[in-house]
Scaffold this active site. Sequence first.
Site, PDB file in Angstrom:
ATOM      1  CD  GLU A 152      16.477  37.882  60.973  1.00  0.00           C
ATOM      2  OE1 GLU A 152      15.679  37.818  61.932  1.00  0.00           O
ATOM      3  OE2 GLU A 152      16.562  38.870  60.217  1.00  0.00           O
ATOM      4  NE  ARG A 188      19.641  43.894  57.380  1.00  0.00           N
ATOM      5  CZ  ARG A 188      19.263  44.223  58.604  1.00  0.00           C
ATOM      6  NH1 ARG A 188      20.016  45.001  59.343  1.00  0.00           N
ATOM      7  NH2 ARG A 188      18.132  43.762  59.098  1.00  0.00           N
ATOM      8  CE  LYS A 228      12.127  41.661  61.444  1.00  0.00           C
ATOM      9  NZ  LYS A 228      13.539  41.288  61.257  1.00  0.00           N
TER      10      LYS A 228
HETATM   11  C1  3PG Z   1      16.397  43.440  62.010  1.00  0.00           C
HETATM   12  O1  3PG Z   1      16.993  43.197  60.991  1.00  0.00           O
HETATM   13  O2  3PG Z   1      15.461  42.747  62.392  1.00  0.00           O
HETATM   14  C2  3PG Z   1      16.803  44.638  62.772  1.00  0.00           C
HETATM   15  O3  3PG Z   1      17.732  45.383  62.058  1.00  0.00           O
HETATM   16  C3  3PG Z   1      17.352  44.366  64.127  1.00  0.00           C
HETATM   17  O4  3PG Z   1      17.109  45.523  64.827  1.00  0.00           O
HETATM   18  P1  3PG Z   1      18.059  46.006  66.010  1.00  0.00           P
HETATM   19  O5  3PG Z   1      19.400  46.270  65.379  1.00  0.00           O
HETATM   20  O6  3PG Z   1      17.404  47.251  66.540  1.00  0.00           O
HETATM   21  O7  3PG Z   1      18.128  44.896  67.015  1.00  0.00           O
END
Ligand code: 3PG
Length: 209
Positions: A42, A46, A130
Amino acid sequence: MADTIADLLGISRVIPVVTLDDAAHALPLADALLAGGIGIAEITLRTAAALRAIEVLARERPGFCVGGGTCRNAGDLRSLAGAGAAFAVSPGSTPALVAAARQSALPWLPGAATVSEMMSLEAEGYTVLKVFPASLAGGIELLRAVAPVLPALRFCPTGGISPRNVAGFLAEPNVACVGGSWIAPADLLRHGAWDEVTRNAAAAVAAAG
Ligand code: 3PG
């Protein structure tokens, strides 16, 4: 239909969540993940490079399943479809996004953090969600608590998953897969540490059993 997302998430029980500063990192990233046994990622919306990275991956690595994350509105969903993303992931959901997803052919993984949000999405026909931010929303205890009350739902917890807890999350019967940034974090990408990304991917595959 909404649930084709389940087939895509079946590619790997661990989905790298990747924030790319530079679209030139896209191909080495995919190759490093594939070398470690993971054929999906994914890419978060951003950074300015995200859509270009998705376009490049969709065109140049047809064997790699690239989705787009941080999809917050109908425009994001359209941009992802236009870039050739195989799926879209959202940190939450809004009525407008649900309506846009219904009009889009792109498989969508909507996000939820509460039982009411999960129930609303289930009522819209979504059975794979999710959970974000998973560790702050209650982590494994939340997933265990909702299992008997929402037995049709399967989850992809994301947010706070790490090598320390990944196996525990994946052991939960209602967890389809997990997502996380630890496999390919931004600093490794910036430093071109592709071997380390491959090692992280291989370790994640091993932890997933
Ligand atoms: C996301 O976008 O799903 C999260 O920012 C990922 O979270 P993590 O950095 O704690 O793995």
